[in-house]
Design a protein around this motif. Structure first.
Motif, PDB file in Angstrom:
ATOM      1  N   HIS A  11       0.846  -1.187   0.000  1.00 46.28           N
ATOM      2  CA  HIS A  11       0.000   0.000   0.000  1.00 46.28           C
ATOM      3  C   HIS A  11       0.881   1.236   0.000  1.00 46.28           C
ATOM      4  CE1 HIS A  11      -3.377  -2.604   1.310  1.00 46.28           C
ATOM      5  NE2 HIS A  11      -2.412  -3.254   1.927  1.00 46.28           N
ATOM      6  N   PRO A  12       0.379   2.338  -0.537  1.00 44.59           N
ATOM      7  CA  PRO A  12       1.157   3.575  -0.402  1.00 44.59           C
ATOM      8  C   PRO A  12       1.258   3.941   1.071  1.00 44.59           C
ATOM      9  CG  PRO A  12      -1.016   4.022  -1.337  1.00 44.59           C
ATOM     10  CD  PRO A  12      -0.880   2.531  -1.258  1.00 44.59           C
ATOM     11  N   PRO A  13       2.374   4.566   1.470  1.00 43.09           N
ATOM     12  CA  PRO A  13       2.542   4.911   2.888  1.00 43.09           C
ATOM     13  C   PRO A  13       1.422   5.817   3.384  1.00 43.09           C
ATOM     14  CG  PRO A  13       4.610   5.188   1.707  1.00 43.09           C
ATOM     15  CD  PRO A  13       3.552   4.930   0.674  1.00 43.09           C
ATOM     16  N   ALA A  14       1.099   5.673   4.668  1.00 43.26           N
ATOM     17  CA  ALA A  14       0.055   6.497   5.284  1.00 43.26           C
ATOM     18  C   ALA A  14       0.647   7.555   6.214  1.00 43.26           C
ATOM     19  CB  ALA A  14      -0.919   5.614   6.063  1.00 43.26           C
ATOM     20  N   HIS A  15       1.922   7.372   6.597  1.00 39.73           N
ATOM     21  CA  HIS A  15       2.572   8.323   7.510  1.00 39.73           C
ATOM     22  C   HIS A  15       3.813   8.883   6.816  1.00 39.73           C
ATOM     23  CE1 HIS A  15       0.063   6.886  10.882  1.00 39.73           C
ATOM     24  NE2 HIS A  15       0.222   5.694  10.326  1.00 39.73           N
ATOM     25  N   HIS A  16       3.907  10.209   6.745  1.00 43.03           N
ATOM     26  CA  HIS A  16       4.921  10.859   5.910  1.00 43.03           C
ATOM     27  C   HIS A  16       5.826  11.774   6.723  1.00 43.03           C
ATOM     28  CE1 HIS A  16       2.424   9.571   2.465  1.00 43.03           C
ATOM     29  NE2 HIS A  16       1.419   9.881   3.259  1.00 43.03           N
ATOM     30  N   PRO A  17       7.006  12.131   6.169  1.00 40.67           N
ATOM     31  CA  PRO A  17       7.824  13.167   6.804  1.00 40.67           C
ATOM     32  C   PRO A  17       7.057  14.489   6.776  1.00 40.67           C
ATOM     33  CG  PRO A  17       8.983  12.172   4.915  1.00 40.67           C
ATOM     34  CD  PRO A  17       7.575  11.658   4.895  1.00 40.67           C
ATOM     35  N   ASP A  18       7.332  15.387   7.733  1.00 40.46           N
ATOM     36  CA  ASP A  18       6.607  16.659   7.702  1.00 40.46           C
ATOM     37  C   ASP A  18       7.171  17.560   6.594  1.00 40.46           C
ATOM     38  OD1 ASP A  18       8.908  17.819   8.710  1.00 40.46           O
ATOM     39  OD2 ASP A  18       8.151  17.916  10.758  1.00 40.46           O
ATOM     40  N   ASP A  19       6.434  18.635   6.312  1.00 41.56           N
ATOM     41  CA  ASP A  19       6.808  19.517   5.204  1.00 41.56           C
ATOM     42  C   ASP A  19       8.205  20.105   5.366  1.00 41.56           C
ATOM     43  OD1 ASP A  19       4.395  19.025   4.070  1.00 41.56           O
ATOM     44  OD2 ASP A  19       3.477  20.931   4.633  1.00 41.56           O
ATOM     45  N   ALA A  20       8.591  20.367   6.622  1.00 37.78           N
ATOM     46  CA  ALA A  20       9.915  20.960   6.843  1.00 37.78           C
ATOM     47  C   ALA A  20      11.012  20.016   6.347  1.00 37.78           C
ATOM     48  CB  ALA A  20      10.099  21.276   8.331  1.00 37.78           C
ATOM     49  N   LEU A  21      10.837  18.725   6.586  1.00 37.63           N
ATOM     50  CA  LEU A  21      11.836  17.753   6.120  1.00 37.63           C
ATOM     51  C   LEU A  21      11.842  17.668   4.600  1.00 37.63           C
ATOM     52  CD1 LEU A  21      11.621  14.707   8.575  1.00 37.63           C
ATOM     53  CD2 LEU A  21      13.598  16.187   8.143  1.00 37.63           C
ATOM     54  N   LEU A  22      10.642  17.659   4.001  1.00 40.69           N
ATOM     55  CA  LEU A  22      10.574  17.549   2.539  1.00 40.69           C
ATOM     56  C   LEU A  22      11.172  18.789   1.882  1.00 40.69           C
ATOM     57  CD1 LEU A  22       7.016  15.975   2.111  1.00 40.69           C
ATOM     58  CD2 LEU A  22       9.244  14.828   1.964  1.00 40.69           C
ATOM     59  N   ALA A  23      10.876  19.952   2.466  1.00 35.74           N
ATOM     60  CA  ALA A  23      11.434  21.194   1.914  1.00 35.74           C
ATOM     61  C   ALA A  23      12.949  21.210   2.092  1.00 35.74           C
ATOM     62  CB  ALA A  23      10.800  22.402   2.603  1.00 35.74           C
ATOM     63  N   GLY A  24      13.407  20.746   3.246  1.00 32.80           N
ATOM     64  CA  GLY A  24      14.854  20.683   3.498  1.00 32.80           C
ATOM     65  C   GLY A  24      15.535  19.745   2.528  1.00 32.80           C
ATOM     66  N   TYR A  25      14.862  18.640   2.219  1.00 32.34           N
ATOM     67  CA  TYR A  25      15.411  17.695   1.257  1.00 32.34           C
ATOM     68  C   TYR A  25      15.505  18.345  -0.119  1.00 32.34           C
ATOM     69  CZ  TYR A  25      16.110  13.520  -1.520  1.00 32.34           C
ATOM     70  OH  TYR A  25      16.628  12.593  -2.393  1.00 32.34           O
ATOM     71  N   ALA A  26      14.413  19.028  -0.508  1.00 38.55           N
ATOM     72  CA  ALA A  26      14.389  19.674  -1.826  1.00 38.55           C
ATOM     73  C   ALA A  26      15.478  20.727  -1.926  1.00 38.55           C
ATOM     74  CB  ALA A  26      13.019  20.292  -2.072  1.00 38.55           C
ATOM     75  N   ALA A  27      15.734  21.401  -0.808  1.00 44.41           N
ATOM     76  CA  ALA A  27      16.733  22.473  -0.806  1.00 44.41           C
ATOM     77  C   ALA A  27      18.145  21.942  -0.617  1.00 44.41           C
ATOM     78  CB  ALA A  27      16.400  23.470   0.312  1.00 44.41           C
ATOM     79  N   SER A 181       0.934   5.829  19.090  1.00 45.37           N
ATOM     80  CA  SER A 181       0.513   6.814  18.097  1.00 45.37           C
ATOM     81  C   SER A 181      -0.093   6.193  16.845  1.00 45.37           C
ATOM     82  CB  SER A 181       1.706   7.701  17.702  1.00 45.37           C
ATOM     83  OG  SER A 181       2.654   6.952  16.986  1.00 45.37           O
ATOM     84  N   GLY A 182      -0.001   4.880  16.704  1.00 48.21           N
ATOM     85  CA  GLY A 182      -0.613   4.279  15.521  1.00 48.21           C
ATOM     86  C   GLY A 182       0.084   3.010  15.072  1.00 48.21           C
ATOM     87  N   HIS A 183      -0.292   2.561  13.877  1.00 51.35           N
ATOM     88  CA  HIS A 183       0.291   1.354  13.282  1.00 51.35           C
ATOM     89  C   HIS A 183       1.087   1.769  12.050  1.00 51.35           C
ATOM     90  CE1 HIS A 183      -0.027  -2.456  10.753  1.00 51.35           C
ATOM     91  NE2 HIS A 183       0.742  -2.773  11.778  1.00 51.35           N
ATOM     92  N   TYR A 184       2.269   1.228  11.909  1.00 57.68           N
ATOM     93  CA  TYR A 184       3.175   1.635  10.838  1.00 57.68           C
ATOM     94  C   TYR A 184       3.614   0.409  10.057  1.00 57.68           C
ATOM     95  CZ  TYR A 184       3.217   5.847  13.623  1.00 57.68           C
ATOM     96  OH  TYR A 184       2.831   6.962  14.323  1.00 57.68           O
ATOM     97  N   ARG A 185       3.627   0.541   8.722  1.00 62.98           N
ATOM     98  CA  ARG A 185       4.094  -0.551   7.884  1.00 62.98           C
ATOM     99  C   ARG A 185       4.964   0.026   6.768  1.00 62.98           C
ATOM    100  NH1 ARG A 185      -1.897  -2.118   5.581  1.00 62.98           N
ATOM    101  NH2 ARG A 185      -2.325  -0.096   4.633  1.00 62.98           N
ATOM    102  N   ARG A 186       5.372  -0.836   5.817  1.00 64.29           N
ATOM    103  CA  ARG A 186       6.394  -0.443   4.827  1.00 64.29           C
ATOM    104  C   ARG A 186       6.128   0.937   4.245  1.00 64.29           C
ATOM    105  NH1 ARG A 186      10.524  -2.340   1.588  1.00 64.29           N
ATOM    106  NH2 ARG A 186      10.491  -1.779  -0.618  1.00 64.29           N
ATOM    107  N   GLY A 187       7.163   1.789   4.346  1.00 69.06           N
ATOM    108  CA  GLY A 187       7.080   3.132   3.784  1.00 69.06           C
ATOM    109  C   GLY A 187       6.653   4.187   4.793  1.00 69.06           C
ATOM    110  N   ASP A 188       6.031   3.754   5.901  1.00 69.91           N
ATOM    111  CA  ASP A 188       5.542   4.724   6.890  1.00 69.91           C
ATOM    112  C   ASP A 188       6.676   5.265   7.752  1.00 69.91           C
ATOM    113  OD1 ASP A 188       2.894   4.579   6.137  1.00 69.91           O
ATOM    114  OD2 ASP A 188       2.421   2.955   7.537  1.00 69.91           O
ATOM    115  N   ILE A 189       6.579   6.552   8.063  1.00 69.77           N
ATOM    116  CA  ILE A 189       7.543   7.202   8.950  1.00 69.77           C
ATOM    117  C   ILE A 189       6.851   7.564  10.249  1.00 69.77           C
ATOM    118  CG2 ILE A 189       8.676   9.431   9.345  1.00 69.77           C
ATOM    119  CD1 ILE A 189      10.155   9.192   6.906  1.00 69.77           C
TER     120      ILE A 189
END
Ligand SMILES: [Zn+2]
Length: 234
Positions: A11-27, A181-189
């Motif tokens: 399944h596509p991941p349900a838990h993602h890095p926050d925007d600050a991390l994604l923006a930091g990665y892009a930058a 905080s929840g259940h996490y599987r492949r791809g989830d952060i």
């Protein structure tokens, strides 16, 4: 009857890095260990690849007129709205997804490059019964204390209760785990900070393999584990 070989449903991941991390990665502003974990999530997450592409698309021009302040949680929607206004019709950037194969590797490409192969190439070290660790050899430690590790938790085993002096990111690569905080599987952060005193438990059945990022040693907080703190360093 002929047995049917079946790929596990992914399944596509349900838990993602926050925007600050994604923006930091892009930058390109993340330290190597954090960048590696984000890149590994991106290899598994089309939604976050799109988000990073958006951050990259607005690039320096947009960052120039943003006040230097911590990224707000609504930063991504704001960027998307702005892109809608200013860049309607822009073609989607090429994805970086790996082609699906019958025997998908467990470790996505960014991690395989560090480990020197897939899961069978990992030289595990036993931490305690049911939990093995592998220190990923990152070249630069960023802020000095950031560590990226692979962790393998036997199905049904609980990681000792602990808190963090800093933050911990955990990205699941195989199997799954649950905590408060929840259940996490492949791809989830999963992201925990110093406030969270948690006790992840691997799903019954298969081993849970994840990559963890810690920027400070974990402190064990269970009654017996407290005594072990001087001896056990995650
Ligand atoms: Zn994602």
């Amino acid at each position: 009857m002929i047995p049917v070989l079946r790929k596990p449903v992914r399944h596509p991941p349900a838990h993602h890095p926050d925007d600050a991390l994604l923006a930091g990665y892009a930058a390109g502003s993340l330290d190597e260990a954090t960048g590696l974990v984000v890149a590994t999530h991106l290899a598994l997450c089309p939604a976050c690849r799109d988000a990073v592409a958006l951050f990259e698309a607005v690039g320096g021009a947009l960052l120039d007129d943003v006040e230097p302040a911590p990224m707000a949680s609504d930063a991504l929607p704001a960027l998307m709205a702005r892109l809608d206004r200013e860049e309607a019709g822009r073609p989607a950037p090429a994805g970086t997804a790996e082609p699906a194969r019958l025997s998908d590797p467990v470790l996505p490409r960014p991690l395989r490059d560090y480990v020197g192969g897939d899961l069978d190439a990992v030289r595990w070290k036993r931490l305690i019964r049911g939990i093995d660790l592998y220190d990923i050899p990152v070249v630069s430690a960023g802020r000095g204390r950031i560590k990226a590790r692979l962790m393998r938790i036997k199905g049904g085993v609980a990681v000792p209760q602990h808190t963090h002096e800093g933050t911990e990111l955990t990205l699941v690569l195989e199997g799954g785990f649950s905590d408060g905080s929840g259940h996490y599987r492949r791809g989830d952060i999963a992201c925990s900070d110093a406030e969270v005193d948690h006790k992840p438990v691997a799903d019954e059945g298969a081993d849970c393999v994840c990559v963890t990022l810690t920027d400070a040693p974990l402190r064990l907080t269970g009654p017996l584990m407290r005594l072990l703190n001087p001896f056990v360093r995650f």
